[in-house]
Design a protein around this motif. Structure first.
Motif, short mmCIF file in Angstrom:
data_model
loop_
_atom_site.label_atom_id
_atom_site.label_comp_id
_atom_site.label_asym_id
_atom_site.label_seq_id
_atom_site.Cartn_x
_atom_site.Cartn_y
_atom_site.Cartn_z
N VAL A 31 0.85 -1.20 0.00
CA VAL A 31 0.00 0.00 0.00
C VAL A 31 0.88 1.25 0.00
CG1 VAL A 31 -1.63 1.35 1.39
CG2 VAL A 31 -2.02 -1.11 1.04
N GLN A 32 1.91 1.24 0.86
CA GLN A 32 2.81 2.40 0.93
C GLN A 32 3.49 2.66 -0.41
OE1 GLN A 32 4.95 3.93 4.57
NE2 GLN A 32 6.41 2.51 3.71
N GLN A 33 3.93 1.57 -1.03
CA GLN A 33 4.56 1.68 -2.36
C GLN A 33 3.55 2.27 -3.36
OE1 GLN A 33 5.44 -2.12 -4.11
NE2 GLN A 33 6.82 -1.27 -5.65
N GLY A 34 2.29 1.82 -3.25
CA GLY A 34 1.23 2.34 -4.12
C GLY A 34 1.00 3.83 -3.92
N ILE A 35 1.09 4.28 -2.67
CA ILE A 35 0.94 5.72 -2.38
C ILE A 35 2.03 6.51 -3.11
CG2 ILE A 35 1.16 7.48 -0.58
CD1 ILE A 35 0.00 5.43 1.42
N VAL A 36 3.26 6.03 -2.97
CA VAL A 36 4.40 6.76 -3.57
C VAL A 36 4.30 6.71 -5.10
CG1 VAL A 36 6.93 6.88 -3.73
CG2 VAL A 36 5.84 6.32 -1.54
N ARG A 37 3.95 5.53 -5.63
CA ARG A 37 3.84 5.37 -7.09
C ARG A 37 2.78 6.32 -7.66
NH1 ARG A 37 3.33 0.01 -7.06
NH2 ARG A 37 1.07 0.02 -6.99
#
Ligand code: AMP
Ligand code: MG
Length: 318
Positions: A31-37
């Protein structure tokens, strides 16, 4: 006679290994990676230029609360580990061709141990920091509202299973966020107004007019009020972003530094630049990546969002 089994108490190493193996971690990190992406994509679409982070500078954010000193000597100077890149954003926008920028910025803030149990504080974290030339607070607030809806919509498409597992439902799309003022909420709810209103809310809201660091612009029409804004996550998750229109005029910066008790000697080179009258008019903000992750995944303690423990005051092993 039966021997009673000796129960081994878990060692500190065992606890760290347990933490590293916890089953919810992968979903939270995705999820965190998705936020940054999604944030990178949103910034690109909106025309902001990415600047790489710096970790050391003779000046950094003075903050409006005390933290343990994190500075080191190098090349006949003291260099602070970055608490935020507020001044670098302002200085980078001196470039006439640069209209707006953003930075995925690691921040080291050695918070005191009394912040260990807030659920919101780490002693290092990542902030997505952005700034615009010649824009005002209304522009930045709308920009952030759009960013949140963009990121949430992306996560719903890209990571529905993780969201259902972690938060039990997909993410909402918000209408325009409610706007509150600190002085009015305080009069209505008392000193803990920010958290109380966060608990009462089911949508993020804006909280305007905080008295804090010298670089947040004072309203020249109403001295003693400030052109700044915080995003407060609902359901008791609390502050998620701070931003402001910035002071850029030398005399006003000096006045605000005096009022806030800022050490002018440390800022002498920055003040020289301000004195030349070349600091641009800017507005911007920064949001904590781990705090957004925590809100989305409904994690009680922000320290459960990070792989390695970064709880204020705790001697982490790795
Ligand atoms: P500030 O400008 O000091 O409000 O910092 C910008 C944003 O960074 C805040 O709104 C939070 O989302 C995040 N942040 C600040 N301090 C911490 C901390 N100690 N741990 C985690 N996130 C933080
Ligand atoms: Mg803040």
């Amino acid at each position: 006679m039966m021997e009673t089994p000796v129960l081994e108490t878990p060692t500190a190493i065992d606890q760290v290994l347990k933490r590293l193996s916890r089953p919810t971690l992968t979903g939270i990190l995705q999820v965190q990676q998705g936020i940054v992406r999604a944030t990178h994509e949103f910034m690109f679409k909106k025309g902001l230029t990415q600047v790489m982070p710096l970790m050391l500078s003779p000046i950094t954010d003075p903050l409006n609360h005390g933290v343990v000193d994190a500075s080191i000597p190098y090349a006949d100077k003291r260099w602070s580990l970055t608490k935020s890149m507020i001044f670098h954003k302002q200085l980078a926008l001196l470039n006439p061709a640069l209209e707006s920028l953003y930075i995925v910025s690691p921040n080291v803030r050695l918070e005191f141990a009394d912040r260990a149990e807030t659920g919101r504080h780490l002693f290092e974290f990542t902030q997505i920091d952005f700034e615009f030339k010649n824009k005002d607070r209304f522009y930045v607030m709308e920009f952030m509202e759009d960013l949140v809806n963009f990121v949430f919509a992306r996560l719903n498409v890209e990571l529905p299973e993780q969201l259902l597992q972690l938060r039990g439902e997909l993410l909402p799309q918000y209408e325009k966020w409610p706007v509150h003022r600190t002085e009015k909420l305080e009069a209505a709810l008392g000193p803990d107004y920010e958290m109380l209103q966060s608990k009462l809310s089911d949508s993020p809201f804006w909280l305007l007019n905080h008295k804090r660091e010298f670089y947040d612009k004072e309203d020249q029409m109403k001295p003693g009020t400030y052109l700044n804004y915080d995003l407060i996550w609902p359901e008791g998750f609390g502050e998620g972003l701070s931003g402001a229109e910035r002071e850029n005029e030398y005399k006003q910066i000096l006045k605000r530094m005096t009022e806030t008790g800022t050490n002018k000697e440390i800022f002498k080179d920055y003040l020289e630049v301000a004195k030349k009258g070349v600091l641009p008019r800017t507005a911007g903000a920064g949001f904590g990546v781990e705090r957004m992750t925590r809100f989305i995944c409904k994690v009680k303690d922000i320290d459960d969002v990070t792989v390695f423990q970064r709880k204020p005051g705790h001697a982490s092993m790795f």
